[in-house]
Design an enzyme around this catalytic site. Structure first.
Site, short mmCIF file in Angstrom:
data_model
loop_
_atom_site.label_atom_id
_atom_site.label_comp_id
_atom_site.label_asym_id
_atom_site.label_seq_id
_atom_site.Cartn_x
_atom_site.Cartn_y
_atom_site.Cartn_z
N GLU A 1 3.04 2.30 -0.69
CA GLU A 1 4.29 1.62 -1.05
C GLU A 1 4.88 2.23 -2.33
O GLU A 1 4.16 2.82 -3.14
CB GLU A 1 4.01 0.12 -1.27
CG GLU A 1 3.05 -0.15 -2.43
CD GLU A 1 2.84 -1.62 -2.71
OE1 GLU A 1 3.51 -2.48 -2.12
OE2 GLU A 1 1.97 -1.93 -3.56
N ARG B 1 1.74 -15.37 -11.16
CA ARG B 1 1.98 -14.34 -12.17
C ARG B 1 2.74 -15.03 -13.29
O ARG B 1 3.70 -15.75 -13.04
CB ARG B 1 2.81 -13.20 -11.59
CG ARG B 1 2.13 -12.49 -10.41
CD ARG B 1 2.88 -11.23 -10.03
NE ARG B 1 2.56 -10.76 -8.69
CZ ARG B 1 1.54 -9.95 -8.40
NH1 ARG B 1 0.74 -9.53 -9.34
NH2 ARG B 1 1.35 -9.55 -7.14
N ARG C 1 8.79 5.80 14.16
CA ARG C 1 8.80 4.33 14.08
C ARG C 1 8.13 3.93 12.76
O ARG C 1 7.04 4.42 12.46
CB ARG C 1 8.01 3.70 15.22
CG ARG C 1 8.65 3.82 16.58
CD ARG C 1 9.89 2.91 16.71
NE ARG C 1 10.40 2.88 18.06
CZ ARG C 1 11.22 3.80 18.60
NH1 ARG C 1 11.60 4.84 17.86
NH2 ARG C 1 11.65 3.67 19.84
N ARG D 1 -1.94 3.66 16.71
CA ARG D 1 -2.20 4.98 17.32
C ARG D 1 -2.19 4.89 18.85
O ARG D 1 -1.66 5.76 19.53
CB ARG D 1 -3.51 5.58 16.81
CG ARG D 1 -3.64 7.05 17.22
CD ARG D 1 -4.94 7.66 16.83
NE ARG D 1 -5.01 8.14 15.46
CZ ARG D 1 -4.43 9.23 14.99
NH1 ARG D 1 -3.65 9.96 15.77
NH2 ARG D 1 -4.60 9.61 13.75
N HIS E 1 2.11 -8.09 3.32
CA HIS E 1 1.13 -9.04 2.78
C HIS E 1 -0.01 -9.38 3.74
O HIS E 1 -0.99 -10.00 3.31
CB HIS E 1 1.82 -10.32 2.31
CG HIS E 1 2.62 -10.10 1.06
ND1 HIS E 1 3.90 -9.60 1.10
CD2 HIS E 1 2.30 -10.25 -0.24
CE1 HIS E 1 4.35 -9.48 -0.14
NE2 HIS E 1 3.40 -9.86 -0.98
N HIS F 1 1.44 12.98 19.35
CA HIS F 1 1.77 11.83 18.50
C HIS F 1 1.21 12.11 17.11
O HIS F 1 0.41 13.04 16.92
CB HIS F 1 1.18 10.54 19.06
CG HIS F 1 -0.29 10.45 18.89
ND1 HIS F 1 -1.17 11.18 19.67
CD2 HIS F 1 -1.05 9.77 17.99
CE1 HIS F 1 -2.41 10.92 19.28
NE2 HIS F 1 -2.37 10.08 18.26
N ARG G 1 5.12 9.32 19.94
CA ARG G 1 5.81 8.87 18.72
C ARG G 1 5.06 9.28 17.46
O ARG G 1 3.88 9.61 17.50
CB ARG G 1 5.91 7.34 18.72
CG ARG G 1 7.04 6.86 19.57
CD ARG G 1 7.10 5.35 19.59
NE ARG G 1 8.21 4.93 20.45
CZ ARG G 1 8.32 3.73 20.99
NH1 ARG G 1 7.38 2.84 20.77
NH2 ARG G 1 9.35 3.44 21.75
N ILE H 1 -6.64 -5.98 -4.14
CA ILE H 1 -6.85 -5.08 -2.99
C ILE H 1 -6.55 -3.64 -3.36
O ILE H 1 -6.91 -2.71 -2.64
CB ILE H 1 -5.98 -5.48 -1.77
CG1 ILE H 1 -4.49 -5.33 -2.07
CG2 ILE H 1 -6.33 -6.86 -1.27
CD1 ILE H 1 -3.60 -5.33 -0.83
N ASP H 2 -5.89 -3.42 -4.51
CA ASP H 2 -5.36 -2.09 -4.83
C ASP H 2 -6.42 -1.06 -5.26
O ASP H 2 -6.15 0.13 -5.24
CB ASP H 2 -4.31 -2.19 -5.94
CG ASP H 2 -3.11 -3.03 -5.53
OD1 ASP H 2 -2.82 -3.09 -4.33
OD2 ASP H 2 -2.48 -3.63 -6.41
O1 F6P Z 1 -1.52 -6.11 -6.62
C1 F6P Z 1 -1.62 -6.53 -5.31
C2 F6P Z 1 -0.33 -6.32 -4.58
O2 F6P Z 1 -0.53 -6.76 -3.25
C3 F6P Z 1 0.22 -4.89 -4.58
O3 F6P Z 1 -0.43 -4.07 -3.66
C4 F6P Z 1 1.67 -5.14 -4.28
O4 F6P Z 1 2.47 -4.11 -4.84
C5 F6P Z 1 1.95 -6.45 -4.98
O5 F6P Z 1 0.70 -7.09 -5.14
C6 F6P Z 1 2.86 -7.37 -4.20
O6 F6P Z 1 3.12 -8.47 -5.01
P1 F6P Z 1 3.78 -9.84 -4.52
O7 F6P Z 1 2.72 -10.60 -3.79
O8 F6P Z 1 4.19 -10.50 -5.78
O9 F6P Z 1 4.91 -9.48 -3.61
#
Ligand code: F6P
Length: 319
Positions: free
Chosen positions: A223, A73, A244, A155, A250, A216, A163, A127-128
């Site tokens: 996030e 980045r 839990r 699950r 990642h 359960h 849980r 991935i978002d």
């Molecule tokens: O944009 C992809 C992503 O994995 C997001 O889902 C997450 O918020 C961010 O990158 C995490 O970034 P980094 O790898 O810099 O921690």
């Protein structure tokens, strides 16, 4: 005249980026265009981390996760002085156009370079699934499969122990990974930027499920919406479930791309080169109703994300 193109990956990596690099490289070479791999995203573009590619440079990469070019980045790439340094480096190396693979920030960089006279094509690699102009981004399907695999396992154990598993998934302020995995795993509760977070309503729902005889529950949380550890603790304190928290983190970004991501990346990579050969630059590639399409990057970065309301309605109907 298009003689040489550069290719880079930038921002968070995603499974399928290598398949896209491979498709760009092989399509370009088949059209008599030279290819240069640019390492470490815009940082490498500015610093001249260039490597001439031949067809073997991308051999045996289609099944690999991550990106063979590395990613980074570079927030400074927002500054015009840094962009101009990049333009100079590209000129020094006789690179006429660049294909970039990444997310929103990557698109903005490509838009800026295009405006400074370097034709760029952007491919959605994240991935978002948070890029407009495409139904799916490269890597989304693989990340979704990883999440589903993990939640299915959670699950099993949460069922055995009465849980409630609170699972945080990625998405960077986009709820797609959460809603798709929520539907796929039969989650009981979903918390995303789109649903918002009302702690009392979540606890109330869990008590209701308990009264209905559920032993359960799975709560999927995007996030950056709430603290999953505090929520799990609260669930343990005020409901009959033991809470839990699991933050998948990642792990969602790694792994061999699914066939669906490999095909998507290959189609998009080939399209990027076709556009440049036709003399079109400043476009981003997408998939709409299974057709590979393109639109100006400038338009794409300004667009609001299209509504996912029908998915949320479906989720609610199925709980
Ligand atoms: O944009 C992809 C992503 O994995 C997001 O889902 C997450 O918020 C961010 O990158 C995490 O970034 P980094 O790898 O810099 O921690």
């Amino acid at each position: 005249m298009l003689r040489k193109i550069g290719i880079l990956t930038s921002g968070g990596d995603s499974p399928g980026m290598n398949a896209a690099i491979r498709a760009v490289t092989r399509t370009a070479l088949a059209n008599g265009i030279e290819v240069v791999g640019i390492h470490d995203g815009y940082k490498g573009l500015v610093e001249g981390l260039y490597e001439p590619f031949n067809r073997h440079s991308v051999s045996e990469t289609i099944a690999k996760g991550g990106t063979i070019l590395g990613s980074a980045r570079l927030p400074e790439f927002k500054e015009e002085a840094v962009q101009l340094k990049g333009v100079e480096k590209l000129k020094e190396n006789q690179i006429d156009a660049v294909v970039v693979i990444g997310g929103d920030g990557t698109y903005r960089g490509a838009d800026a370079l295009t405006k400074l006279g370097v034709n760029c094509i952007a491919l959605p690699g994240t991935i978002d699934n948070d890029i407009e102009g495409t139904d799916y981004t490269i890597g989304f399907d693989t990340a979704l499969n990883t999440i589903v695999d993990c939640v299915d396992k959670l699950r099993d154990t949460s069922n055995s122990h009465h849980r409630c598993s609170v699972v945080e998934v990625m998405g960077n302020r986009c709820g797609d990974l959460a809603i798709y995995s929520g539907i796929s795993c039969g989650a009981e509760i979903l918390i995303t930027p789109e649903t918002g977070y009302d702690e009392e309503a979540v606890l109330e729902k869990l008590r209701y499920l308990e009264n209905q005889g559920k032993n359960h529950a799975i709560v999927i949380v995007s996030e950056k919406v709430c603290d999953v550890k505090s929520l799990a603790d609260k669930i343990s304190r005020v409901t009959g479930f033991a809470g839990r928290a699991t933050i998948l983190g990642h792990i969602q970004r790694g792994g061999s791309p699914t066939p669906s991501d490999r095909v998507l990346a290959s189609r998009m990579g080939a399209k990027a080169v076709e556009l440049l050969v036709e003399g079109i630059g400043g476009h981003c590639v997408g998939i709409r109703n299974n057709e590979i399409v393109s639109m100006p990057i400038e338009e794409c970065v300004g667009m609001p994300r299209s509504s996912r309301r029908r998915f949320y309605r479906l989720f609610d109907r199925l709980v």
